[in-house]
Design a protein around this motif. Sequence first.
Motif, mmCIF file in Angstrom:
data_model
loop_
_atom_site.group_PDB
_atom_site.id
_atom_site.type_symbol
_atom_site.label_atom_id
_atom_site.label_comp_id
_atom_site.label_asym_id
_atom_site.label_seq_id
_atom_site.Cartn_x
_atom_site.Cartn_y
_atom_site.Cartn_z
ATOM 1 N N UNK A 17 6.164 21.879 6.807
ATOM 2 C CA UNK A 17 7.522 22.426 6.755
ATOM 3 C C UNK A 17 8.391 21.578 5.835
ATOM 4 N N UNK A 18 8.325 20.257 6.013
ATOM 5 C CA UNK A 18 9.145 19.369 5.167
ATOM 6 C C UNK A 18 8.763 19.525 3.691
ATOM 7 N N UNK A 59 7.513 30.168 10.355
ATOM 8 C CA UNK A 59 6.216 30.413 9.718
ATOM 9 C C UNK A 59 5.150 29.422 10.181
ATOM 10 N N UNK A 60 5.520 28.153 10.361
ATOM 11 C CA UNK A 60 4.509 27.113 10.596
ATOM 12 C C UNK A 60 4.455 26.566 12.016
ATOM 13 N N UNK A 61 5.552 26.571 12.750
ATOM 14 C CA UNK A 61 5.541 25.999 14.103
ATOM 15 C C UNK A 61 4.538 26.663 15.042
ATOM 16 N N UNK A 62 4.234 27.979 14.894
ATOM 17 C CA UNK A 62 3.219 28.571 15.780
ATOM 18 C C UNK A 62 1.821 27.956 15.623
ATOM 19 N N UNK A 63 1.597 27.179 14.574
ATOM 20 C CA UNK A 63 0.290 26.538 14.376
ATOM 21 C C UNK A 63 0.192 25.161 15.040
ATOM 22 N N UNK A 64 1.224 24.772 15.772
ATOM 23 C CA UNK A 64 1.176 23.504 16.507
ATOM 24 C C UNK A 64 0.471 23.754 17.836
ATOM 25 N N UNK A 65 -0.609 22.997 18.145
ATOM 26 C CA UNK A 65 -1.282 23.189 19.439
ATOM 27 C C UNK A 65 -0.327 22.883 20.588
ATOM 28 N N UNK A 97 15.652 27.130 6.403
ATOM 29 C CA UNK A 97 14.959 26.126 7.216
ATOM 30 C C UNK A 97 14.298 26.806 8.411
ATOM 31 N N UNK A 98 15.026 27.713 9.070
ATOM 32 C CA UNK A 98 14.484 28.399 10.236
ATOM 33 C C UNK A 98 13.300 29.284 9.856
ATOM 34 N N UNK A 99 13.336 29.892 8.679
ATOM 35 C CA UNK A 99 12.203 30.716 8.231
ATOM 36 C C UNK A 99 10.934 29.879 8.093
ATOM 37 N N UNK A 121 15.183 22.630 13.734
ATOM 38 C CA UNK A 121 15.955 22.248 12.541
ATOM 39 C C UNK A 121 16.546 20.855 12.730
ATOM 40 N N UNK A 122 17.013 20.549 13.937
ATOM 41 C CA UNK A 122 17.622 19.239 14.198
ATOM 42 C C UNK A 122 16.616 18.096 14.139
ATOM 43 N N UNK A 123 15.333 18.395 14.356
ATOM 44 C CA UNK A 123 14.329 17.329 14.352
ATOM 45 C C UNK A 123 13.744 17.078 12.959
ATOM 46 N N UNK A 124 14.129 17.896 11.987
ATOM 47 C CA UNK A 124 13.651 17.703 10.617
ATOM 48 C C UNK A 124 14.576 16.752 9.867
ATOM 49 N N UNK A 125 14.035 16.139 8.825
ATOM 50 C CA UNK A 125 14.831 15.235 8.002
ATOM 51 C C UNK A 125 15.560 16.013 6.913
ATOM 52 N N UNK A 126 16.632 15.428 6.434
ATOM 53 C CA UNK A 126 17.285 15.995 5.257
ATOM 54 C C UNK A 126 16.340 15.826 4.073
ATOM 55 N N UNK A 127 16.579 16.551 2.998
ATOM 56 C CA UNK A 127 15.728 16.430 1.816
ATOM 57 C C UNK A 127 15.730 14.998 1.287
ATOM 58 N N UNK A 128 16.888 14.342 1.304
ATOM 59 C CA UNK A 128 16.985 12.971 0.801
ATOM 60 C C UNK A 128 16.203 12.003 1.681
ATOM 61 N N UNK A 129 16.367 12.125 2.997
ATOM 62 C CA UNK A 129 15.657 11.236 3.927
ATOM 63 C C UNK A 129 14.154 11.468 3.830
ATOM 64 N N UNK A 130 13.746 12.733 3.703
ATOM 65 C CA UNK A 130 12.323 13.041 3.602
ATOM 66 C C UNK A 130 11.732 12.475 2.318
#
Length: 196
Positions: free
Chosen positions: A58-59, A79-85, A73-75, A9-18
């Motif tokens: 995710x973003x 859902x998607x982080x397990x697809x990162x090699x 955000x955690x949900x 969660x800390x490494x993601x951008x806010x909605x505005x920044x994204x």
Amino acid sequence: MKTTGKITADSLMTLEAYAKWRKLHHGEVIAHRKLRSVPLGEHITVQFESELSMRYQIQEMLRIEKVFEEEGIQQEIDAYAPLVPDGGNWKATMMIEYPDENERRRELARLIGVEDRMFVEVEGHGRVYAIADEDLDRENDEKTSSVHFLRFELTPAMRAAVKAGAAVKLGCDHTNYPAHVTIGPETLASLASDLQ
């Protein structure tokens, strides 16, 4: 957008920044995804995922659903982080595509088990069959799903061969969908960068 490291969660951008980042970089991410997309025959496409593609997914979900609360955000991360090699494998989304609804229904019935017959083959090594749908079963007695999630675990020797320039085939040996293709050099270079 940070494009390496564990997605938290800390490494993601806010909605505005994204929203600002997206205006500048959307095309680059689409090109990255296209580079890592491998058609197999006429009806299957394998989208090899990366830390960048999953972070972007995710973003995008957070943006579309306007999620800004920690739990939501955690949900999405879950859902998607397990697809990162993870450096020892390739992870992919497999899509089975038939534009005609009747044909799609018929073919999905004929292709039960196809996800377990997907493989990669590094030059000089044996086939590595996909470990499919680890999160949940995506088929029943009548049909398979049109979307599957795949993981290909590569041995250290296979990873070293790929990094040294060995050719790699993507294939399927399902009775009703026999196909294989040599992964193109640009795509393979991108996939090699996932390996440690």
